[in-house]
Design an enzyme around this catalytic site. Structure first.
Site, PDB file in Angstrom:
ATOM      1  CE  LYS A 138       3.881 -17.664   2.512  1.00 21.64           C
ATOM      2  NZ  LYS A 138       3.469 -16.519   3.371  1.00 21.64           N
TER       3      LYS A 138
ATOM      4  CG  ASP B 227       3.791 -20.745   5.231  1.00 20.38           C
ATOM      5  OD1 ASP B 227       2.646 -20.772   5.725  1.00 20.38           O
ATOM      6  OD2 ASP B 227       4.516 -19.732   5.257  1.00 20.38           O
TER       7      ASP B 227
END
Length: 286
Positions: free
Chosen positions: A10, A135
């Site tokens: 990401k 995350d």
């Protein structure tokens, strides 16, 4: 039979850090975007009940490996006595702000839910994910999302229009997230005006205004701290700009990235950065 899953990295389209929470974490606001740079995990069921993890391309102590911790957590939640071999091929650079460990953990949760036919709901998987890392919930969901809280409160957003990405860092530079957060000032805002204009641009698929927003309004509040301690990043940022791309820092760094609609330009910039001694990769938005 071996089963292969990929674990996408990401990037952060901005990162705002707010006041410290009672649990020691900071509140954050960030827009996360999944990208094509992946780790790969191979799963093989075995006769005994053990979880065996072999990592290729990096040395990660087993108890610190989020993929292993995710497998143990899901096995415990499911109360099953089944085992497997996991081979993890690390392709996402570690300590880079790209969420590689979180992506691995999220992929293990998804993969084992399917392989073992556990039929655990996405909400239940998300509850396990947040215990593994801030995350991991986003990596479980993927796409594009606004993340709040410590990263676990997610609001799915329209996807970023397809773009090529150039990612780069000073060769071998690793940043430990906890050390960066400890250097933040004690007094931080409790709230912040967020990303409303970016969302409107995403809803319209307005690439030009998305890039303008990134150029004018995108803020990563950790960048100043990271640049202060790592002067080689100034040169990297300038090289991006001299090549005609706008560089941004992902998460707690040190990887910087830039968007482009030209694969030819992406290859050219990667060549320039590698000639200057930087590690550089091409990826794309998912």
């Amino acid at each position: 039979m071996d089963v292969v899953f990929n674990a996408p990295a990401k990037i952060n389209l901005g990162l705002k850090v707010l006041q410290r929470r009672p649990d020691g974490y900071h509140e954050i606001e960030t827009v996360m975007q999944q990208i094509g740079l992946c780790d790969y995990l191979i799963f093989q069921e075995i006769q005994n009940s053990g979880i065996n993890l072999c990592t290729r391309g990096a040395v990660i102590p087993r108890d610190e490996n989020l993929a292993y911790r995710a497998a143990i957590a899901l096995k415990k939640r499911a109360r099953i006595n089944r085992g497997l071999n996991i081979t993890l091929y690390k392709n996402i650079p570690m300590g880079a702000g790209l969420g590689g460990g979180s992506a691995d953990a999220a992929t293990v949760l998804t993969a084992l839910n399917r392989i073992w036919n556990l039929q655990i709901s996405r909400d239940e998987l998300a509850a396990i994910a947040v215990e593994l890392g801030s995350d991991v919930p986003f990596c479980l969901q993927g796409g594009t999302a606004l993340a709040r809280g410590r990263g676990e409160i997610l609001e799915r957003w329209p996807s970023l229009p397809f773009s090529w990405l150039v990612l780069a860092r000073p060769a071998g530079l690793v940043i430990h997230t906890g050390g960066v957060y400890r250097k933040l000032p004690r007094e931080l805002p409790a709230t912040t005006s967020g990303y409303d204009r970016l969302r409107r641009h995403l809803e319209r698929g307005d690439r030009e205004n998305i890039l303008n927003w990134l150029a004018r309004d995108c803020v990563n509040m950790l960048e100043e701290i990271i640049f202060r301690d790592n002067t080689s990043l100034d040169r990297l940022k300038n090289l991006f700009r001299e090549s005609g791309l706008l560089p941004l820092m992902s998460g707690s760094g040190p990887v910087m990235f830039a968007l482009t609609d030209s694969l030819e330009m992406a290859h050219a910039v990667v060549f320039i950065l590698e000639q200057e001694g930087y590690e550089a990769w091409i990826s794309w938005t998912l």
